[in-house]
Design an enzyme around this catalytic site. Structure first.
Site: not given
Length: 411
Positions: A216, A41, A194, A327, A171, A356, A247-249
């Site tokens: 690389k 209802p 990598d 780099m 990292p 790091g 590596g990283g983003d």
């Protein structure tokens, strides 16, 4: 009692009762694609919201046997035990599965506490009686183990759709890999990796996972980018789950954008799992904030593989901005010379953070005019992150420097 998953897509589920219990289950059924009819209802606020969103239908009346016609599943939670028993009896007469939310002993079906993790859904049910809170807690705990990569999640049946997952590995410290990244690796048939990043996670890969090295080094690229793209596409088209561990983003000087485009152009499903960028994390691990109130109100990130743009060099001359170079070890002298030629202060602090976030991390510091010689004498090698700006004074042992502030806002 057996556990079984039901495909409710497009099928009628009748909900008897307009309260909070019905609202929770109605949303779950709607998310599974069911045609949800709520018979009551009145509706509680949550059900009214679902109705407004078009996720459920509503019959504003008391439940009757004919409401069950055409249903595949019935869920009764009216709050009236006598009514719930009648609904369960009507379902039994029609050979319909019925969940009796008010009693674990009644009804012919039980709801299962579920937790979603990637392509899997984990379900837990009480073997005796009903204890939904306990089952839910266990389901969430199990999902947490799966999310953290603690289970081999590879598909066991061949023939599924292949896909590529671009995973930012962070990292270097494996503990800084995201939960989603760990789960993606646990699902992988192939890992294309990598030289840098969270390579420690490779040690825990199950036997049979193919690992393809494409790393690389400065001046040495044994696997060209076009070949990496081809590997990702070919393995995915073969039906594999392919993780590209970077590596990283992946989208910060990681050529992730190029790999994403290559997969999309080939019709391969591709997902991006962002990673913690070394541009921020590595300085932070050394105690260096890339922004600091009254000192640096912005930061810029550049690659050392190319000459710094005049606009970037101008930021160093004007002050108030931190420059982070990835780099760039091999080009450190050229970077410093270009900054000095553009008018940067020769005394501007520079910190070079080598490896790091790993146990081998070390920091070499010096003024802009002399940092290249200092780093060469110290034997600094890649991977390393270069931080140029007043914030590079931070992270030293002992009292931190009182830096001359930059006029204006903070960060």
């Amino acid at each position: 009692m057996s556990l079984i998953a039901l495909d409710l897509q497009g099928r009628l589920v009748v909900m008897a009762g307009g309260g909070a219990v019905s609202a929770r289950r109605a949303r779950a059924y709607a998310d599974d694609g069911a045609d949800v009819l709520v018979v009551a209802p009145e509706l509680c606020d949550d059900l009214a919201a679902l109705l407004a969103q078009g996720l459920v239908r509503h019959a504003a009346e008391r439940i009757r046997p004919e409401h069950l016609d055409g249903a595949w599943l019935v869920h009764t939670a009216t709050g009236d035990p006598a009514v719930d028993l009648r609904v369960a009896a009507w379902a039994e007469e029609r050979r319909l599965w019925c969940v009796h939310a008010g009693s674990g002993a009644e009804g012919s079906a039980r709801t299962v506490a579920t937790a979603r993790t990637g392509e899997l859904r984990i379900g837990v049910s009480s073997a005796v009686g009903a204890d939904p809170r306990r089952a839910g807690a266990v389901a969430r705990a199990l999902a947490g183990v799966v999310d953290e990569g603690g289970v081999d999640l590879r598909r066991r049946r061949s023939g599924g759709e292949g896909r590529v997952v671009l995973v930012g590995g962070g990292p270097g410290d494996p503990e800084l890999l995201t939960v989603r990244g760990r789960r993606a690796i646990a699902e992988a048939d192939v890992v294309v990796v990598d030289r840098l990043g969270a390579r420690g996670v490779l040690d825990g890969l199950p036997e049979g996972v193919e690992v393809i090295e494409v790393g690389k080094r400065p001046g040495h690229h044994p696997v060209p980018q076009e070949q990496i793209d081809r590997i990702l596409v070919d393995r995915a088209l073969e039906g594999h789950v392919v993780v590209r561990l970077k590596g990283g983003d992946p989208f910060v000087f990681g050529r992730g954008g190029e790999e994403h485009i290559a997969c999309a152009n080939a019709g391969v499903r591709v997902e991006v799992v962002p990673g913690i960028s070394s541009a921020i994390a590595v300085p932070a691990a050394a105690g260096i904030p890339v922004t600091h109130r009254g000192v640096a109100r912005a930061f810029a990130v550049a690659t050392g593989h190319e000459a710094l743009a005049p606009s970037t060099l101008a930021l160093l001359r004007e002050g108030g901005t931190t420059l982070v170079v990835l780099m760039g070890v091999a080009m450190l002298e050229a970077i410093a010379d270009a900054a000095l030629a553009a008018g940067a202060d020769p005394r501007l602090p520079v910190a070079v953070v080598e490896e790091g976030t790993t146990p081998r991390q070390r920091v070499v510091r010096g003024p802009l005019a002399g940092i290249a010689g200092i780093a060469a004498e110290a034997g600094v090698r890649s991977p390393a992150v270069i931080v140029v700006g007043e914030v590079a004074r931070f992270g030293l042992l002992g009292p931190q420097p009182a830096l001359a502030g930059v006029a204006g806002g903070g960060a």
